[in-house]
Motif scaffolding. Structure first.
Motif, short mmCIF file in Angstrom:
data_model
loop_
_atom_site.label_atom_id
_atom_site.label_comp_id
_atom_site.label_asym_id
_atom_site.label_seq_id
_atom_site.Cartn_x
_atom_site.Cartn_y
_atom_site.Cartn_z
N GLU A 189 80.26 50.08 46.72
CA GLU A 189 79.22 49.31 46.04
C GLU A 189 78.00 50.19 45.74
OE1 GLU A 189 77.23 46.19 48.26
OE2 GLU A 189 77.52 44.86 46.54
N THR A 190 77.64 51.06 46.68
CA THR A 190 76.53 51.99 46.46
C THR A 190 76.85 52.97 45.34
OG1 THR A 190 75.92 51.83 48.79
CG2 THR A 190 75.05 53.71 47.56
N SER A 191 78.10 53.43 45.31
CA SER A 191 78.51 54.36 44.25
C SER A 191 78.43 53.71 42.88
CB SER A 191 79.94 54.85 44.50
OG SER A 191 80.01 55.57 45.72
N LEU A 192 78.80 52.43 42.80
CA LEU A 192 78.68 51.70 41.53
C LEU A 192 77.23 51.57 41.11
CD1 LEU A 192 81.24 48.79 42.09
CD2 LEU A 192 81.45 50.66 40.47
N LYS A 193 76.37 51.32 42.07
CA LYS A 193 74.95 51.09 41.79
C LYS A 193 74.28 52.35 41.26
CE LYS A 193 70.89 49.12 44.09
NZ LYS A 193 70.38 48.58 45.38
N PHE A 194 74.68 53.51 41.82
CA PHE A 194 74.02 54.76 41.47
C PHE A 194 74.96 55.70 40.71
CE2 PHE A 194 71.91 53.42 45.51
CZ PHE A 194 70.71 53.04 44.94
N ARG A 195 75.85 55.17 39.92
CA ARG A 195 76.85 55.98 39.22
C ARG A 195 76.23 56.86 38.14
NH1 ARG A 195 80.05 52.40 34.82
NH2 ARG A 195 80.73 54.52 34.35
N TYR A 196 75.00 56.53 37.69
CA TYR A 196 74.32 57.33 36.66
C TYR A 196 73.34 58.34 37.26
CZ TYR A 196 76.13 53.64 33.64
OH TYR A 196 76.96 52.76 32.98
N GLY A 197 73.34 58.49 38.59
CA GLY A 197 72.38 59.40 39.23
C GLY A 197 71.00 58.79 39.36
N ASN A 198 70.92 57.48 39.23
CA ASN A 198 69.63 56.77 39.27
C ASN A 198 69.22 56.47 40.70
OD1 ASN A 198 72.07 55.21 38.90
ND2 ASN A 198 70.81 53.35 38.89
N PHE A 199 69.10 57.52 41.52
CA PHE A 199 68.76 57.35 42.93
C PHE A 199 67.29 56.98 43.09
CE2 PHE A 199 72.16 60.63 42.79
CZ PHE A 199 73.17 59.87 43.37
N TYR A 200 67.03 56.04 44.00
CA TYR A 200 65.67 55.55 44.18
C TYR A 200 64.79 56.53 44.95
CZ TYR A 200 67.47 51.06 42.55
OH TYR A 200 68.04 50.07 41.80
N ARG A 201 65.38 57.41 45.74
CA ARG A 201 64.59 58.37 46.53
C ARG A 201 64.77 59.80 46.00
NH1 ARG A 201 62.30 56.77 51.22
NH2 ARG A 201 62.81 54.69 51.99
N TYR A 202 65.09 59.92 44.72
CA TYR A 202 65.36 61.24 44.15
C TYR A 202 64.15 62.16 44.30
CZ TYR A 202 65.97 64.82 40.56
OH TYR A 202 66.05 66.02 39.89
N TYR A 203 62.98 61.72 43.84
CA TYR A 203 61.79 62.58 43.94
C TYR A 203 61.31 62.73 45.38
CZ TYR A 203 60.99 63.20 38.95
OH TYR A 203 61.10 63.60 37.64
N GLY A 204 61.59 61.74 46.21
CA GLY A 204 61.22 61.87 47.60
C GLY A 204 61.93 63.03 48.27
N HIS A 205 63.20 63.28 47.90
CA HIS A 205 63.95 64.41 48.44
C HIS A 205 63.58 65.70 47.72
CE1 HIS A 205 66.48 62.12 51.15
NE2 HIS A 205 66.76 61.26 50.19
N ARG A 206 63.44 65.65 46.40
CA ARG A 206 63.22 66.87 45.64
C ARG A 206 61.83 67.46 45.89
NH1 ARG A 206 65.67 68.70 40.04
NH2 ARG A 206 64.62 70.70 39.91
#
Length: 601
Positions: free
Chosen positions: A72-89
């Motif tokens: 289900e998580t993979s379906l939600k973020f299949r486009y790379g639209n991660f909510y914590r992307y900038y938090g990690h980067r």
């Protein structure tokens, strides 16, 4: 103000504030002006197990296995639209390191598109620090678009007044004027959009709009979801969307990083197996098949993780002008491309065109002067505007009764200076649009609406449409006059003059205008200003036309012929000479015969 990375909300923080409500994808509907819709994915295309999850998303949710939750998580973020992307980067740094690799002059006073903006950190930093005329961030995830919009308030100065979640400068006011160029935060916005076109026909419909387009760390997700064909369509659309001389900034992920995400969903895995167009082939494809002229490496920005250290490249679209087909025929089919590097703030497109024409043995076009005088002013109860009626073509008077006062609605008129044909078509378009607005709203169109319609159309063509307008009228907010240039610059004024005779006319307006005038005083002032323009400019004259607009009615007066423009009456003299009054110096007679014939065959 120093912006801390922890200050703006990440997608996860914003979601936690709404734990009492389940987030809906429809919470941020797609902008109606968006040309391409987000591709709908059928459940069956993702695999049978994913189909069960989509069809029964809430059944026995507490008893889901770890594998089901991961799917289900993979379906939600299949486009790379991660909510914590900038938090990690951006962990442990104050700003995105990639900014150091960008040249500010590429962005200053330019139109910029950031594809896949996520939570908007980089987009907002560029909008504030690099001073673009306009930057639009787009993302396929509506939730991230909403977070990006809310993050705007974290980047404004401490003294910036807020209204709700947005800066006061973003809230529309009753009046508008001044230059089209916006300062931060007026120069940035975010919109939900899938940029990958489904069909080749959509690429051809894309118009040249942006000076800089950025695609940073999104190629892997486009590749896995749309395959090789989708990746190539994406690149071609970027090229069509970019103005000549524009720059495409690309940050790619390595092909080795694809597999980790591809194995999370059946559809992604299937697309991964069919990929033949590898990232190391992108450069060759963009230069040799898409049409970019050059490529420059910007290096590899440092990051807190090796996985985020990715090469940056900038591709340049050639700045050129090609000789028209008619010239090719006249010059024996010879074609010349002129590569002319523009300077900041100026457009030398016509210089490049003239160089091409001279190389083909043709004479470049000569500048042709035109002339007119248009004036307008507000008074206590309304607006008075007027114009002369002479149209010129160089040193020739082409029309003595040219209509320069154009009706847009019953209470809004426009006086035009410039090219007569352009003015005629622009005012017809404005009139049609305003009538549609009135039909849709059931209310009278406002003067500022007419001004916005005009400036948006003219700014798009950057002066190539020769229409300089004075738009005036009366609406629910009172009388207004707006000065609109051919480049789209606008200004609200109490009185204004334009055209080749405006220098003389404005002196009368500046000397005698006063607030609270009566209608008769305003009419007299406008007529005297027009007289001054017609006296001081040989391209203005013949007669003048006035329009008086009040809240109750509109009157058109004209043509009015000033005394100095009236023709003198014809003087008929009776010349009678007796035969023989003139001396005959020589007399000769010629004899000739008339022969007539008929064709009988």
């Amino acid at each position: 103000m120093k912006v801390e990375i922890g200050s703006p909300k990440t997608g996860s923080d914003a979601e936690n504030e709404r734990t009492s409500k389940k987030r809906k994808l429809e919470s941020f509907p797609e902008d109606p002006s968006c040309s391409f819709k987000v591709r709908k994915t059928s459940a069956s295309s993702l695999g049978s197990h994913a189909e069960d999850l989509l069809n029964n998303p809430t059944s026995e949710s507490k008893e889901k296995s770890k594998k089901e939750k991961q799917l289900e998580t993979s379906l939600k973020f299949r486009y790379g639209n991660f909510y914590r992307y900038y938090g990690h980067r951006l962990k442990g740094v104050e700003k995105d390191p990639r900014l150091e690799n960008f040249n500010k002059d590429w962005f200053r006073m330019r139109n910029v598109l950031d594809i896949g903006c996520n939570a908007g950190y980089l987009t907002l930093s560029i909008a504030k620090e690099f001073e673009p005329a306009w930057i639009l961030g787009i993302d396929i995830d509506p939730h991230l678009v909403g977070v990006s919009r809310k993050n705007i308030k974290y980047y404004v100065n401490d003294d910036q007044e807020l209204i709700g979640d947005f800066p006061k400068s973003l809230v529309k006011t009753e009046e508008e004027g001044g230059p089209v160029v916006r300062k931060f935060p007026k120069n940035v916005w975010f919109r939900m959009q899938n940029y990958v076109p489904e069909f080749e026909e959509q690429i051809e419909q894309t118009q040249e709009e942006y000076d800089v387009i950025m695609a940073l760390s999104i190629t892997k997700w486009i590749h896995l979801n749309w395959g090789d064909d989708g990746m190539k369509r994406f690149f071609r659309r970027v090229f069509h969307h970019m103005k000549p001389g524009g720059r495409f900034i690309l940050e790619t992920q390595t092909f080795e990083s694809y597999y980790k995400r591809a194995k999370t969903l059946p559809l992604l895995k299937e697309n991964y197996k069919q990929i033949q167009f590898k990232p190391d082939q992108f450069k060759d494809f963009l230069l040799n098949e898409v049409g970019f002229d050059s490529c420059e490496s910007l290096g590899v920005p440092k990051a807190n993780s090796k996985g985020f250290e990715r090469p940056l490249q900038v591709f340049r679209k050639k700045f050129y002008i090609k000789k028209p087909k008619t010239s090719e025929i006249m010059s024996g089919g010879k074609t010349i491309d002129v590569d002319f590097e523009p300077c900041e703030g100026f457009d030398f497109g016509n210089v490049a065109r003239n160089i091409a024409l001279v190389e083909c043995g043709m004479k470049p076009p000569l500048a042709r002067s035109t002339g007119t005088t248009i004036v307008g002013c507000t008074y206590k109860d309304g607006v008075v505007m007027g114009a002369d009626s002479r149209a010129t073509a160089g040193n020739i008077i082409a029309d003595k009764q040219c209509e320069k006062v154009h009706k847009l609605t019953e209470s809004i008129y426009a006086c035009g200076a410039g090219t007569a044909a352009d003015l005629d078509q622009v005012t017809k378009m404005l009139s049609a649009n305003l009538h549609l607005i009135e039909l849709n709203t059931g209310k009278k169109a406002r003067v500022i609406t007419a001004m916005r319609q005009a400036k948006q159309h003219l700014y798009r063509y950057m002066g190539y449409i020769g229409a300089y307008l004075l738009i005036g009228g009366v609406d629910s907010t009172g009388p207004h006059i707006y000065d609109v240039s051919a480049e789209g610059t606008t200004m609200a004024k109490s009185y204004a003059a334009d055209g080749s005779g405006s220098y003389a006319a404005i002196s009368v307006l500046e000397r005698d205008f006063k607030f609270g005038m009566t209608e008769e005083e305003a009419k007299d002032l406008i007529q005297r200003a027009l007289h001054a323009g017609m006296h001081g400019d040989n391209a203005s004259g013949n007669s003048l036309n006035l329009v008086i607009i009040t809240n109750d009615n509109t009157r058109f007066e004209g043509p009015i012929f000033p005394d100095f423009c009236k023709r003198p009456e014809n003087i008929e003299l009776d010349y009678k000479f007796k035969p023989g009054s003139s001396t005959v110096l020589k007399h000769k007679v010629y004899k000739y015969e008339v022969v007539e014939s008929m064709d009988t065959h």
